[in-house]
Design an enzyme around this catalytic site. Sequence first.
Site, PDB file in Angstrom:
ATOM      1  N   GLY A  59     -25.715  29.061   9.062  1.00  0.00           N
ATOM      2  CA  GLY A  59     -26.789  29.820   9.701  1.00  0.00           C
ATOM      3  C   GLY A  59     -26.375  31.272   9.846  1.00  0.00           C
ATOM      4  N   CYS A  86     -20.066  25.352   8.183  1.00  0.00           N
ATOM      5  CA  CYS A  86     -20.126  26.693   8.777  1.00  0.00           C
ATOM      6  C   CYS A  86     -20.751  26.636  10.173  1.00  0.00           C
ATOM      7  CB  CYS A  86     -20.861  27.650   7.840  1.00  0.00           C
ATOM      8  SG  CYS A  86     -20.667  29.392   8.294  1.00  0.00           S
ATOM      9  N   TYR A  87     -21.964  27.164  10.352  1.00  0.00           N
ATOM     10  CA  TYR A  87     -22.630  27.104  11.654  1.00  0.00           C
ATOM     11  C   TYR A  87     -22.769  25.656  12.121  1.00  0.00           C
ATOM     12  CZ  TYR A  87     -26.202  27.920  15.252  1.00  0.00           C
ATOM     13  OH  TYR A  87     -26.899  27.957  16.439  1.00  0.00           O
ATOM     14  N   HIS A 174     -18.074  27.216   2.935  1.00  0.00           N
ATOM     15  CA  HIS A 174     -19.302  26.785   2.250  1.00  0.00           C
ATOM     16  C   HIS A 174     -18.941  26.037   0.971  1.00  0.00           C
ATOM     17  CE1 HIS A 174     -22.408  28.867   4.643  1.00  0.00           C
ATOM     18  NE2 HIS A 174     -21.464  29.763   4.875  1.00  0.00           N
ATOM     19  N   GLU A 176     -20.871  24.317  -0.799  1.00  0.00           N
ATOM     20  CA  GLU A 176     -22.013  24.244  -1.708  1.00  0.00           C
ATOM     21  C   GLU A 176     -22.050  25.371  -2.726  1.00  0.00           C
ATOM     22  OE1 GLU A 176     -23.620  26.506   1.934  1.00  0.00           O
ATOM     23  OE2 GLU A 176     -22.089  24.998   1.451  1.00  0.00           O
ATOM     24  N   GLY A 230     -47.106  24.224 -19.115  1.00  0.00           N
ATOM     25  CA  GLY A 230     -45.829  24.530 -18.492  1.00  0.00           C
ATOM     26  C   GLY A 230     -45.042  23.267 -18.186  1.00  0.00           C
ATOM     27  N   VAL A 231     -43.791  23.440 -17.791  1.00  0.00           N
ATOM     28  CA  VAL A 231     -42.909  22.303 -17.561  1.00  0.00           C
ATOM     29  C   VAL A 231     -43.453  21.387 -16.468  1.00  0.00           C
ATOM     30  CG1 VAL A 231     -40.580  21.613 -16.873  1.00  0.00           C
ATOM     31  CG2 VAL A 231     -40.900  23.642 -18.284  1.00  0.00           C
ATOM     32  N   ASP A 232     -43.853  21.957 -15.335  1.00  0.00           N
ATOM     33  CA  ASP A 232     -44.238  21.146 -14.178  1.00  0.00           C
ATOM     34  C   ASP A 232     -45.455  20.279 -14.467  1.00  0.00           C
ATOM     35  OD1 ASP A 232     -42.221  22.644 -13.083  1.00  0.00           O
ATOM     36  OD2 ASP A 232     -43.568  24.002 -12.007  1.00  0.00           O
ATOM     37  N   SER A 233     -46.515  20.877 -14.993  1.00  0.00           N
ATOM     38  CA  SER A 233     -47.722  20.101 -15.269  1.00  0.00           C
ATOM     39  C   SER A 233     -47.486  19.124 -16.419  1.00  0.00           C
ATOM     40  CB  SER A 233     -48.900  21.023 -15.580  1.00  0.00           C
ATOM     41  OG  SER A 233     -48.718  21.702 -16.805  1.00  0.00           O
ATOM     42  N   ALA A 234     -46.663  19.512 -17.400  1.00  0.00           N
ATOM     43  CA  ALA A 234     -46.388  18.626 -18.531  1.00  0.00           C
ATOM     44  C   ALA A 234     -45.648  17.379 -18.082  1.00  0.00           C
ATOM     45  CB  ALA A 234     -45.570  19.374 -19.589  1.00  0.00           C
ATOM     46  N   LYS A 380     -36.557  22.265 -10.083  1.00  0.00           N
ATOM     47  CA  LYS A 380     -36.932  22.504 -11.483  1.00  0.00           C
ATOM     48  C   LYS A 380     -35.975  21.835 -12.463  1.00  0.00           C
ATOM     49  CE  LYS A 380     -39.613  25.295 -13.012  1.00  0.00           C
ATOM     50  NZ  LYS A 380     -41.010  25.222 -13.486  1.00  0.00           N
TER      51      LYS A 380
END
Length: 525
Positions: A59, A86-87, A174, A176, A230-234, A380
């Site tokens: 944070g 961390c936080y 961190h 990550e 596009g990728v998402d709709s496909a 994505k």
Amino acid sequence: MSTDTAQRPVLVVDFGAQYAQLIARRVREAGVFSELVPHSITPDEVRQKNPVAIILSGGPRSVYAEGAPEFDTSVFDLGIPTLGICYGFQVMAKALGGEVAETGQREYGATDATLAGDGGVLLAGTPAAQTVWMSHGDAVVTAPDGFEVLAQTEATPVAAFGNADTCFYGVQWHPEVKHSDHGQRIIENFLHKAVGLPASWNSESVIDEQVARIREQVGSARVISALSGGVDSAVSTALVHRAIGDQLTAVFVDHGLLRKGEREQVENDYVASTGVRLVTVDAADTFLGHLAGITDPETKRKTIGREFIRAFEQAQRDLVAEAKAEGEPVKFLVQGTLYPDVVESGGGAGTANIKSHHNVGGLPDDLDFDLIEPLRTLFKDEVREIGRELGLPEAIVGRQPFPGPGLGIRIIGEVTRERLEILRDADAIARAELTAAGLDGEIWQCPVVLLADVRSVGVQGDGRTYGHPVVLRPVSSEDAMTADWTRLPYDVLARISNRITNEVAEINRVTLDVTSKPPATIEWE
């Protein structure tokens, strides 16, 4: 564990950290489903989600600062395995009886950490001395009773701790971020070794889950999907088609603002790979007619969005009429909403509403359909993997993001048929050269922008020209919320420039946009 991974997630509690989404991604990379939740989550809400583990994010503030993010620490009484970062590490230490203090020694960036003993299960398999990424002023100076100190740095006496009996662990750094040399190993140690979770969440399991859910939701009803190419709709369309087959009809609106070859790619390659029934609406003349004379970017976007909806609504009416004749209702609409869309719209982790996302140009509130959003919990890169597992062509799955308004917002000035053809040719050259150079995997996207209202003097064939400039905008990003310009090789830039100025007569100058986001956005309009 339930076989339905979405019912038993790892909850990532967001304290306003810039890396909260990244933590969720790293958990998924470890083969475990994750979900972002706000720090205001209550113990009852935690119980309802039935998580297998909790991770507390970093944070921006001290745990003692006025207005610091609050957390109902009675969540710790639920006995759920927890990792503090961390936080979140300091919140855990303070709540469980440890001591957090301002030591006057801040640590930011790369920091040397040393294991205490063997580092316990959390740091198992990592070296005794390692580089970690720090970002803190306060420090844990005394671990809570029953906790073993697992690591320290020169300025932080308790840089990591753990209690194997309660399965509570924490690190000040961190893990990550890639700057922490063994960060992913630490996250995986917590999930797999400490909590005992299998790495079972993958594209195949997601497909199986969603197919079962979609079949249960839809029954025998008809479904339509807005397919942009596009990728998402496909991927969302292909996933729903896997579940219900011919009950689905995909609607593709050609608004005349597409890149070269996109309509053919959808009508041929996509249909061939999926077998989906496709209805194409040819609306280019209508869109160009309404865009005539418009130069203001916001007005342009709204006009394109409005006309998309009108074209889509007409296609819907035709399909509903057809369905009524066949006796089956059209009750559902497929959208390619992704998890970052949900988060940015304020629906993920209590975040601010950065911008609203509407996957078919802004659906009206009065559309009489129930939504199917099979990608709503995915990032994505995960969507791309789902697409590959479903057998979609790499040309579709691996394509760069493309804005809903299409080339209309990559023409600075009025959108005309002639200007669209100029931009299509230049864009096709840039994409072809980037692909030939093997750079598609290194850049997020590379908009080509036509400065239609700008002219510059040039010389070609010993004669004076007065043509348009175009701008190359190559950017690198993980999620498009921030981005940096991509340092393309000079020889690639030279080939793109030479080909565009030689092959597209109306263009005599190619420029490069080297601005990060922020302060700029990725698209120019």
